[in-house]
Structures are given as C-alpha cells and as structure tokens.
Scaffold this motif. Sequence first.
Motif, short mmCIF file in Angstrom:
data_model
loop_
_atom_site.label_atom_id
_atom_site.label_comp_id
_atom_site.label_asym_id
_atom_site.label_seq_id
_atom_site.Cartn_x
_atom_site.Cartn_y
_atom_site.Cartn_z
N VAL A 255 0.87 -1.19 0.00
CA VAL A 255 0.00 0.00 0.00
C VAL A 255 0.90 1.22 0.00
CG1 VAL A 255 -1.86 1.23 1.16
CG2 VAL A 255 -1.72 -1.28 1.33
N ILE A 256 0.74 2.06 -1.00
CA ILE A 256 1.56 3.27 -1.13
C ILE A 256 0.69 4.48 -0.75
CG2 ILE A 256 2.92 4.72 -2.67
CD1 ILE A 256 3.52 2.22 -4.31
N ILE A 257 1.07 5.14 0.33
CA ILE A 257 0.30 6.25 0.87
C ILE A 257 1.13 7.53 0.76
CG2 ILE A 257 -0.82 7.20 2.92
CD1 ILE A 257 -1.38 4.39 3.84
N ARG B 48 2.69 11.01 1.57
CA ARG B 48 2.88 11.74 2.83
C ARG B 48 2.17 13.10 2.81
NH1 ARG B 48 7.33 10.99 6.05
NH2 ARG B 48 6.60 12.90 7.04
N ASP B 49 1.94 13.67 1.62
CA ASP B 49 1.26 14.97 1.55
C ASP B 49 -0.19 14.86 2.01
OD1 ASP B 49 3.53 16.14 0.61
OD2 ASP B 49 2.94 16.07 -1.50
N ASN B 50 -0.75 13.64 1.98
CA ASN B 50 -2.17 13.46 2.30
C ASN B 50 -2.40 12.72 3.61
OD1 ASN B 50 -1.69 13.24 -0.82
ND2 ASN B 50 -3.72 14.10 -0.62
N PHE B 51 -1.37 12.05 4.14
CA PHE B 51 -1.54 11.24 5.34
C PHE B 51 -0.35 11.45 6.28
CE2 PHE B 51 -3.82 9.16 1.93
CZ PHE B 51 -5.00 8.70 2.53
N LYS B 52 -0.59 11.23 7.57
CA LYS B 52 0.48 11.30 8.56
C LYS B 52 0.14 10.36 9.73
CE LYS B 52 -1.48 15.32 10.97
NZ LYS B 52 -1.24 16.69 11.45
N ASP B 53 1.14 10.13 10.58
CA ASP B 53 0.99 9.29 11.78
C ASP B 53 0.42 7.90 11.42
OD1 ASP B 53 1.85 11.46 13.24
OD2 ASP B 53 -0.17 12.19 13.64
N ILE B 54 1.07 7.23 10.46
CA ILE B 54 0.60 5.93 9.99
C ILE B 54 1.01 4.83 10.97
CG2 ILE B 54 0.76 4.26 8.12
CD1 ILE B 54 -0.77 6.79 7.41
N ASN B 55 0.05 3.96 11.31
CA ASN B 55 0.31 2.79 12.14
C ASN B 55 -0.36 1.57 11.50
OD1 ASN B 55 1.73 3.83 14.63
ND2 ASN B 55 -0.09 5.14 14.66
N VAL B 56 0.27 0.39 11.66
CA VAL B 56 -0.29 -0.83 11.08
C VAL B 56 -0.30 -1.93 12.14
CG1 VAL B 56 0.46 -0.28 8.73
CG2 VAL B 56 1.99 -1.55 10.24
N SER C 47 0.26 -5.09 11.36
CA SER C 47 1.22 -6.09 10.95
C SER C 47 1.97 -5.55 9.73
CB SER C 47 0.52 -7.41 10.61
OG SER C 47 1.45 -8.43 10.33
N GLY C 48 3.03 -6.28 9.32
CA GLY C 48 3.77 -5.83 8.16
C GLY C 48 4.81 -4.78 8.53
N LYS C 49 5.35 -4.13 7.51
CA LYS C 49 6.40 -3.14 7.68
C LYS C 49 5.99 -1.83 7.02
CE LYS C 49 9.29 -6.04 9.62
NZ LYS C 49 9.70 -5.90 11.04
N VAL C 50 6.48 -0.72 7.59
CA VAL C 50 6.24 0.61 7.03
C VAL C 50 7.59 1.21 6.68
CG1 VAL C 50 5.27 2.91 7.37
CG2 VAL C 50 4.16 0.91 8.42
N LEU C 51 7.81 1.48 5.40
CA LEU C 51 9.02 2.15 4.94
C LEU C 51 8.64 3.55 4.46
CD1 LEU C 51 10.66 -0.74 2.87
CD2 LEU C 51 11.11 -0.10 5.24
N ASP C 52 9.42 4.54 4.88
CA ASP C 52 9.10 5.93 4.56
C ASP C 52 10.29 6.56 3.84
OD1 ASP C 52 8.38 8.66 4.59
OD2 ASP C 52 7.07 8.29 6.31
N GLY D 207 10.15 9.74 2.73
CA GLY D 207 9.95 11.18 2.79
C GLY D 207 8.84 11.67 1.90
N LYS D 208 8.55 10.93 0.84
CA LYS D 208 7.47 11.30 -0.09
C LYS D 208 6.26 10.40 0.11
CE LYS D 208 6.51 12.04 -5.00
NZ LYS D 208 7.05 11.97 -6.37
N ASN D 209 6.53 9.10 0.30
CA ASN D 209 5.45 8.13 0.48
C ASN D 209 5.75 7.23 1.67
OD1 ASN D 209 3.86 8.75 -1.94
ND2 ASN D 209 5.60 7.92 -3.07
N SER D 210 4.69 6.73 2.28
CA SER D 210 4.79 5.64 3.25
C SER D 210 4.44 4.36 2.50
CB SER D 210 3.83 5.86 4.42
OG SER D 210 4.25 6.93 5.23
N ASP D 211 5.40 3.43 2.45
CA ASP D 211 5.24 2.19 1.69
C ASP D 211 5.03 1.06 2.70
OD1 ASP D 211 5.30 0.08 -0.03
OD2 ASP D 211 6.98 0.85 -1.21
N ILE D 212 3.80 0.50 2.72
CA ILE D 212 3.44 -0.55 3.67
C ILE D 212 3.43 -1.89 2.95
CG2 ILE D 212 1.64 -1.38 5.24
CD1 ILE D 212 0.69 1.59 5.38
N THR D 213 4.19 -2.86 3.47
CA THR D 213 4.24 -4.20 2.89
C THR D 213 3.73 -5.20 3.90
OG1 THR D 213 6.53 -4.48 3.61
CG2 THR D 213 6.18 -3.61 1.40
#
Length: 666
Positions: free
Chosen positions: A169-171, A173-181, A183-188, A190-196
């Motif tokens: 899931v590619i989110i 950063r200009d539209n979302f903040k304080d991302i939590n999941v 399960s899985g991993k969150v890679l940031d 600076g432009k996008n939060s990439d959740i796998t």
Amino acid sequence: MNNKKISTTSVILLTASMIASNTVIGFADELKKDETVYSILKSNGDVDENIVSTWIKGDSKLGEIKDKSELSNIKNLNGDEKPAIDGDNITWNVGEDDLYYRGESNKTLPIDVNIKYELDGKKVNPEDIQGKSGKIKMIISLKNNELRSVNVDGKDRDIYVPFMTATEVIIPRDNFKDINVNSGKVLDDGKNSDITFVSLPGFKESLELDEDLINMMNLKDTLIIEGETTNFKNPDIFIVATPNNLDLDEVNEDTKLSDLKNSLKELKEGGVDLLSGAKQLADGNSELSKNYANFDKGVKTLDNGAGTLNSGIKQLSDGTSQLTTGANDLSSGLNQLNSSQGEFQSGVSTYTSSVGQLYNAYGGINTGIQSAYQGSTKLMEGINSGASGLDSLLASTNQIDDVASKINLIIETVNAIQVPKDQQGLKDSLLQKGREISGGLNQIAEGQREGISQLKGGMGELAAGASTLNQGLAQLNSGSVTFYDNFGKLNGSSNTLNDGSKKLKDATGTIYDGSQTLSSGVGSLGKGVDALTKGGSTLKAGTSELSRNSNKIVDGTNELSKGSKELYDGTKKLKEDGLDKLYDEGNKTIGELDGAVEVKDKMVEISKAYNNYGGISEGMEGNVKFVMKTQDNNTDNENDDKGKVSENSKEDSSVVKGWFKKLFNK
C-alpha cells in the motif's frame, strides 16, 4: 493496467519477479505454460476486470500446438499468428520457440480482497470522502477461495491451496500522517509511506492451529492501517499471490516435532529456576536502589555546598581584581597629582597676585563710574530747565500775534477814513505798509512757533535720553560698588587658596606614599585569591562530576530495580501462562502439531495441482501467479505490458522461504 506506479524497488515487483523465476524446469520438448493474471480492483476490493497474460515456451520451434483456455478476446502479443478456437480448445501454429498471448476472464479469483474504510469511526465509501480530513482507518482482508477436501491419516479434512500473498500500500505523505499498522512493515522515503504485508490466507485454517500458535506465528490475513488524513486520496494498493513459492516439500519427516515437545518440557523445568533467580535479583536490586538513594542525597548536599563555596570564591576573586585595579589606578593617579601639585601651587600664587592687581585697578574704574553718574544727574537737571524756558519762549509768540491783530485793526480804521484824492496815494501807501508789517509779524510768529516746537521735541528726546543714561549709570554705579566689594572678598580668598594649595601639596605626597603600600598589599592578596579560585573550581568540578554520575547510578539502580521486578513478573507470567500451559501432556496445542507434516504433504500436492487459471492442455507444465491493483482513474491502462515480466529482474526468495520453513522446523 497502470504500471507507472510500480517501481523496480517495490516489494510487488520483487515478489512478482521472484514468482516469475519459479517456472518449472522440464525435459526436452516439454511445453511450459506460465500465466500472469492481472486484476483491476474497485475501491472496495471487488474485481472490475481480469486480464490474463500467457507465455508458452518450448525448447525449440513450437510449430503446431494444442492449448486449452477459457479466456475470451484472445490476442497474440508477439506475432501475427492467429489461433483456431473451438470452445476451450485452441490450436496455434507458431514459428518461434515461445508464444505470448492475452485474454480476458470473469472467473472467480482464488483470493478474495475486501477493502473497507472508516473516517472518524464511521464506515464510509472512499469516493464520498475525497479531499476530506480526519482519522482514517483502512482494513484490507484476504480470503482463500480454493478449499479442498483431503484424507489425512484416515480422517477427512478441509485444507486450502496454500497461496502466499504480498500486499503493498503506497500512501502519499502529503495526504496522510501518523501511519500505524497491525502487521507488516512501514518504509518511509519522505514522499510516500510504503506498507508491505505478507500473509498466507487459509494456512492457519488448514493446520487447524490453536489461537495461541496463530498469534505466536503472527498468521494474520487482515492488514489494518490507521492514521490521520489531511486531504484524503485513494492509496495505491497492489497484491501479488502465488501457490508455487513456499517450498513446503522441504519440510519432511526429518522435521522432528517430538524434539519440540522435549524442549518444551526442559524449558518448563528451567522456568522454575529462572523464576527463583528473577525473584532474588528483584529483591537485591530493590535494596540496592534504596541504599544508594541515601548516598545520592549526601552527594547532592556536597555538590550544593561546593557550588555555594565556589560562588563566594568567585565573588571574592572579582572583588579582589577590582580592588587591585582600583589600588593601582589610585597610586598612579596620586603620583600624577603629586607631580602636578607644584605647578598647581605656582599657578595659584600667580592667580592671587593677578587678582590683587585687578582689584586695585578696578578701584579707579569704580571712582570714574561714580563721577559719570553724578555728571549725568546734573545734565538731566539742565535739560529739564531748558525745556521750561522753551515753554516761556513759545508763549511770547502769542504777543506777536496780538501786535499783528492791532495793526490790522489800525489798517481797517485808516481804510475807513475819507481823504482827498491828492492824499489817496499816501493812504494806499500807508495801508500797503501796514499790511506788509501785519503779514510779516504773522510769519515771524508762525516761524517762531514751529521752530520752538521742533526744539521742544528735540529737548524732550534729549531729556528722555538723559534720563535713561542717568538710570543706566545709577545701576552701573550700584553694580560696580557691589562688584568692587566682592572683588575685595575674592582678593582675600585667593590668599587663603594659596595657603591651602601649599597644605594640599604636602598631604598629596603623604597619601601617595600610602597608596604604594596599599597596591603592594593588594597584589599579594590577589595571588592568594587566584590560588583559592583554582582550588574552588577543581572542587566544584569534582563534586559536579560525582553528582552527575550519581544521578546516572540512581537512575540505573531505579531502572534496574524496576526492570528486575518486571523481569520477575514477566518470568512468572511466562512460566504460569506460557510454559506451564504450553507443556501440558493433554495440551491441545502440542497435539495439533503432531499432524502438521502430514497436512503439509497434502498442501504440497494441491499446490502443485493448482498450475493454471485460464486452462491448460494435458502434458503441459503450468505455473500461475496473480497481480491485483486498485483502480487509478487518473492514468491510462497499459495492457500491452501485462504479459511481459523481465527475465533480468530475478531476486533471491530465500528470506520468504526461510521464514515459512521456520514455522515447521522450530
């Protein structure tokens, strides 16, 4: 399908490449069929369109081949050959050693995707909240549709075809903040939060695992993403699924689950000793924390006292420095004053002599001012007397007017007298003379009045000037007398000043001698204070260092005490709620593991059997994988690229394989 959003570094292409590299290796002249199913999903996860890319490859020229496919709208992607289609039987005549074609299907996918959205705790459709802000929650659930009934050790069991899925899931950063999941991993970046998120839908159901083991293995089929949206926009969601990438056949009878039981028994027995040691450690650290707290209070008192002492020493040092500077300045100033006293005393003597001479000279000036004042008074009196005479003179012009009037009366009388003609000339002559005399007298009177008036005006101005002069001289005379008296006093005071300057010169010399002694004593005091300052600074630095380290030790003992208590509580909980329950001869969890290898064998069988989606001819070896992506209305589909997976993008899949094998081999 839109490929623009899929970067070469994303987990989706990595996984897709990993799957593509898993093509089955066969013997010569065998045909291999590799299907990639591209699905475009609606925002809720429902399938909007399925496009299947098929790659048939042989070891030599294909020629005429028989294929089976349930796809519609079949199109050759790398040649001009057209198929002969009879129901689901397809015949190709291809001059190359491989064939790429694509088609469409509305067949149910093996994995269902369900996507839900909530905004501020309320269920919403993503189309209705575009551009809105608030607390956002996305729930992506995966469900395995490929259920099979198999016999394991004489018992019928339902197991699922094992699909490994990778979700990205590619989110922005200009539209979302304080991302939590969950399960899985969150890679940031600076432009996008990439959740796998990697999952095995249906796996836990196939093994019929206890909930504790499910949680322990983190076997989740649902990804929950929570955060804050400032301007909601649908995220890009990619999902890849494959049944042929788990290497389940590497888990065999050599995997000794009995060893796990024995290890759990030993672990339970060791837990008793661990709990006892944790208790002793907690008690000892608690006692250490209390005793060291008292020592730390003494350290703080010492440090505060050293700080106060050092502050006093600094004030003394500052005062001594100022005193030294002042003593030196005083001695230097007195030296200069003493040197200049001779010149000052000589100047005072000269000044006294000059004042005496001026006083004597001014005596004559004062006398002259008095004489001028007296002369001015007499002048003013004379001018006033002259002004009175002019008034008498002006009054005399009236008498001339009276004489002229009387002459005019005589002329009128003579003119009235009748005389003989021979005397008329004499009469006229007398009348003429009378008129001339009368006119002359009038002119004399008028001229005399005008002249006297002008003279009287000038005398008035002169009298006023004389009066002003007299007043100024009176003031000057009065001021001169006062000035002369004060000048006399100044003359007397200058003599006293001359005597005082002689005494001041003598006193200055005495003070200068004393200032030299003071300067020498202050210098000695400064050296002593410097030594005291260095000692105070060293003392304060030592106590501060001791205090800082003492703080660390206090914090450390507190944390150690807290941590040892938490260790004890955790050890106790681990023993009572974990080890004791986990190793229980009648424990359901242990019993469930006994049949895991047998179930695995069945899962391997049905995994190998699931080798196509759109259909496959007998004798072909097949491989299939699924790539799903949510709709992107802002870009165009690029369908021509759906069937081409680069052979150069193969990646090592050992991390995923190793993770899966650990589920059985621990």
